[in-house]
Design a protein around this motif. Structure first.
Motif, mmCIF file in Angstrom:
data_model
loop_
_atom_site.group_PDB
_atom_site.id
_atom_site.type_symbol
_atom_site.label_atom_id
_atom_site.label_comp_id
_atom_site.label_asym_id
_atom_site.label_seq_id
_atom_site.Cartn_x
_atom_site.Cartn_y
_atom_site.Cartn_z
ATOM 1 N N LYS A 189 39.302 52.018 36.383
ATOM 2 C CA LYS A 189 39.680 53.017 37.396
ATOM 3 C C LYS A 189 39.414 52.479 38.808
ATOM 4 C CE LYS A 189 38.909 57.664 39.066
ATOM 5 N NZ LYS A 189 38.500 57.556 40.448
ATOM 6 N N GLU A 242 42.016 51.691 42.011
ATOM 7 C CA GLU A 242 41.931 52.170 43.400
ATOM 8 C C GLU A 242 42.122 50.994 44.369
ATOM 9 O OE1 GLU A 242 42.261 55.111 43.284
ATOM 10 O OE2 GLU A 242 40.872 56.159 41.976
ATOM 11 N N ASP A 275 40.361 63.155 42.112
ATOM 12 C CA ASP A 275 41.642 62.545 41.720
ATOM 13 C C ASP A 275 42.681 63.634 41.442
ATOM 14 O OD1 ASP A 275 39.455 60.391 40.769
ATOM 15 O OD2 ASP A 275 41.324 59.394 41.308
ATOM 16 N N GLU A 287 46.854 57.821 38.790
ATOM 17 C CA GLU A 287 45.968 58.931 39.153
ATOM 18 C C GLU A 287 45.846 59.951 38.016
ATOM 19 O OE1 GLU A 287 43.973 58.795 41.439
ATOM 20 O OE2 GLU A 287 44.843 57.639 43.066
ATOM 21 N N HIS A 337 43.256 58.886 35.836
ATOM 22 C CA HIS A 337 41.939 59.069 36.469
ATOM 23 C C HIS A 337 41.448 60.499 36.304
ATOM 24 C CE1 HIS A 337 42.937 55.580 39.482
ATOM 25 N NE2 HIS A 337 42.868 55.197 38.224
HETATM 26 FE FE LIG Z 1 42.251 57.672 41.580
#
Ligand SMILES: [Fe+2]
Ligand SMILES: [Fe+2]
Length: 346
Positions: A99, A103, A157, A186, A189
């Motif tokens: 994750k 980003e 998120d 996302e 996430h």
């Molecule tokens: Fe994210």
């Protein structure tokens, strides 16, 4: 003209003046045609691409928005990066690492998109380094417990997706296309955050309490991620007229609240707002006022971790300078070798 400047012959001087006025006329005509085409693209809800003519304010608005977004992705790695070594299992560690890497990738897509608007990437990095640039204030809050990692995934998120899905249709092509890729990641996430909280809220009493405390901490700041209320957000209207933004801050915030209430129920956790209740007439959940004084104070740099986040970024950038220098030297060497080889075969 200074006393030292060469004097032009009157004929040359006239020709230069004429040339200047011809250039100005041509530039004005290009701007007029460009403006009409731009207006048409917006009216037909089509994409504006980097080589298209665009008004200066449109370009400036986008550079600001896209670079702030990029900075947020990069600074946003810190609260979670801090938990990689403390994740409770190998699986959790691997997921969290993936994750945080995502980003970093989001930051790079967005810096690339911002660069197509004509501002060099180094300039954007410098703005963050010197503290001139802003990033999402949510990342100035600490991740105190493992449950905070769950709350960040689910709420932070989650708010990001709510904000970003409409941006996939943003009128500026490179931004909209970057958002499509980002949104796919996302949603993973958010799912992993929800799953961390679900596991904790179905664990021991202490674990459930830890999950509740994390949600209590992040609920308000996550709702503030959509920005100030509509009547205090002067730039929103213009961004909507340009098809950059599709919904107002308050509309997006409402959409988010409506989404997370049933999800919180499924988690068996409560949202820390006594005024939160279904409004049959509106067909939405009502929610209480948010602490905007706190929000503006964090935006101004007085959040719990503003200084630490920036100091960490600066240290990482300083420590990584040798890598960038080595990469640039290697690239220059390769380029020279290619150039020499081309000369030899010519
Ligand atoms: Fe994210
Ligand atoms: Fe992201």
């Amino acid at each position: 003209m200074s006393a030292q400047s060469p004097q032009l012959h009157p004929v040359e001087a006239t020709a230069t003046t004429e040339q200047i006025s011809e250039d100005a006329r041509r530039a004005a005509e290009e701007a007029r045609v460009g403006w009409e085409r731009f207006e048409q693209l917006i009216a037909e809800d089509k994409r504006v691409e980097p080589r298209d003519w665009m008004p200066n304010n449109y370009r400036k608005t986008l550079v600001r928005q896209v670079s702030q977004h990029a900075h947020s992705e990069i600074i946003g790695m810190q609260p979670e990066g801090n938990w990689i070594t403390r994740a409770p299992s190998l699986k959790r560690k691997a997921v969290l690492m993936a994750k945080v890497q995502d980003e970093a990738g989001h930051g790079l897509y967005l810096y690339s998109a911002a660069e197509t608007l004509g501002t060099p990437r180094d300039e954007l990095y410098e703005q963050l380094y010197t503290g001139k640039a802003k990033y999402s204030s949510i990342f100035n809050y600490p991740a105190r417990t493992w449950a905070d990692i769950g709350a960040i995934g689910w709420l932070v998120d989650g708010a990001a997706i709510t904000n970003q899905v409409p941006l996939c249709r943003a009128s500026y092509g490179p931004y909209g296309r970057a958002m499509v890729r980002i949104c796919k990641e996302e949603s993973f996430h958010q799912r992993q955050g929800w799953e961390i909280l679900y596991t904790l809220s179905h664990g021991t009493q202490a674990q459930k309490q830890m999950a509740q405390d994390a949600v209590d901490r992040f609920y308000g700041p996550a709702l503030q991620m959509f920005g100030p209320p509509d009547d205090e957000s002067p730039n929103s209207k213009q961004s909507m007229a340009w098809n950059i933004k599709r919904f107002s801050n308050d509309d997006l915030r409402q959409r988010f609240v409506d989404m997370i209430v049933p999800q919180a129920e499924a988690l068996g956790l409560t949202l820390p707002d006594p005024e939160l209740k279904w409004n049959d007439e509106r067909g939405h959940y009502d929610y209480g006022d948010l602490d905007w004084d706190e929000f503006f104070s964090v935006v101004k740099g007085n959040g719990p971790l503003n200084h630490q986040r920036l100091a960490h970024y600066r240290a990482a950038r300083d420590e990584g300078a040798w890598v960038r220098e080595a990469a640039a030297a290697y690239a220059a060497k390769q380029q020279q070798a290619a150039h020499d080889a081309a000369l030899l075969t010519a």
